[in-house]
Design a protein around this motif. Sequence first.
Motif, mmCIF file in Angstrom:
data_model
loop_
_atom_site.group_PDB
_atom_site.id
_atom_site.type_symbol
_atom_site.label_atom_id
_atom_site.label_comp_id
_atom_site.label_asym_id
_atom_site.label_seq_id
_atom_site.Cartn_x
_atom_site.Cartn_y
_atom_site.Cartn_z
ATOM 1 N N TYR A 103 -8.976 0.628 2.150
ATOM 2 C CA TYR A 103 -7.957 1.413 1.441
ATOM 3 C C TYR A 103 -7.901 1.119 -0.049
ATOM 4 N N LEU B 196 -4.354 0.179 14.253
ATOM 5 C CA LEU B 196 -3.905 1.461 13.710
ATOM 6 C C LEU B 196 -4.616 1.772 12.397
ATOM 7 N N LEU B 197 -4.706 0.776 11.515
ATOM 8 C CA LEU B 197 -5.330 0.992 10.208
ATOM 9 C C LEU B 197 -6.834 1.188 10.327
ATOM 10 N N VAL C 165 3.397 0.352 5.242
ATOM 11 C CA VAL C 165 2.912 0.183 6.605
ATOM 12 C C VAL C 165 3.683 -0.922 7.308
ATOM 13 N N TRP D 180 3.148 4.771 7.235
ATOM 14 C CA TRP D 180 2.526 4.594 8.545
ATOM 15 C C TRP D 180 3.205 3.410 9.222
ATOM 16 N N LEU E 12 1.364 3.266 -0.207
ATOM 17 C CA LEU E 12 1.343 3.266 1.255
ATOM 18 C C LEU E 12 2.308 2.203 1.751
ATOM 19 N N HIS F 263 -7.650 4.824 11.113
ATOM 20 C CA HIS F 263 -7.440 5.826 10.070
ATOM 21 C C HIS F 263 -8.699 5.996 9.226
ATOM 22 N N ARG G 147 7.555 11.552 6.087
ATOM 23 C CA ARG G 147 6.812 10.292 6.010
ATOM 24 C C ARG G 147 5.669 10.359 5.005
ATOM 25 N N GLN G 148 5.696 11.372 4.184
ATOM 26 C CA GLN G 148 4.754 11.454 3.073
ATOM 27 C C GLN G 148 5.263 12.495 2.098
ATOM 28 N N LYS H 119 2.840 7.580 1.392
ATOM 29 C CA LYS H 119 2.716 7.779 2.837
ATOM 30 C C LYS H 119 3.363 6.600 3.558
ATOM 31 N N ARG I 194 5.498 2.061 13.005
ATOM 32 C CA ARG I 194 5.934 2.380 14.365
ATOM 33 C C ARG I 194 6.628 1.180 14.977
ATOM 34 N N SER J 207 11.486 3.338 2.877
ATOM 35 C CA SER J 207 10.571 4.256 2.203
ATOM 36 C C SER J 207 11.302 5.166 1.223
#
Length: 235
Positions: free
Chosen positions: A129, A84-85, A35, A71, A33, A88, A20-21, A69, A73, A53
């Motif tokens: 970000y 979630l963000l 997401v 991120w 990124l 981070h 995942r990265q 990356k 779910r 991805s």
Amino acid sequence: MQGIYTRRVTPKLPEAEGERQGITGSGDALRLLIVGDSAAAGVGASTQDEALSGQLVRLLAKDYRVCWKLWARSGLDTQALLELLEAHSPEHFDVVLLSIGVNDVTSTLATDQWIARQQRLMSLLRSQYAAKLIVVSPLPPMHLFPALPQPLRWYLGLRASGFNANLADLAGRTEGCTLLTTRLAPVAGSMARDGFHPGPAIYSQWAQDAAVVIDQQRRQTAPLHVAEHTIKIQE
């Protein structure tokens, strides 16, 4: 009642396995990124290489050194993604690819509430970000999802269409934000076996469209001596 029944009988597919990265490719540096929800997480594909991805990174790596990356779910809605963000630590990304909203459509959230959360999300991506470009994925055509019975399929499709219209308006008036025009309409064999998530073929089209938009935007804002990069996509 149809919603409760559909949730009960629809197979629960896992998120795609794999990294995942990573860092790959050569050329100008591109910090990416990805997401979002289950689609961003690759549900419907066996591995991240077959999912959004992996396919997107592979395309971009032809012309860029991609530091990426993922991120994502299953089950996230916009509010959960915001949380979630926010949790981070701040990082800097050149491009953020956003895939969120299906779980909002299937909830009772009003359109104006959803758009307000989307606006907060875009502001957060720019402030915390430093996202130079936010590429927003539209909601899929849920009125074509084989897992959904009628009239639930029609109703959710109508909500998704309304959400998309408002999302297009928001993206159009938000600096550094682009809405993909990908419709991602399912055809025979292109969806996952649950009839609800993309399969590798749809992820491939999604990745190609995103790669073209990202490359075009990068070339428009890049200095002239590095503005000749193109994404080499096989037809």
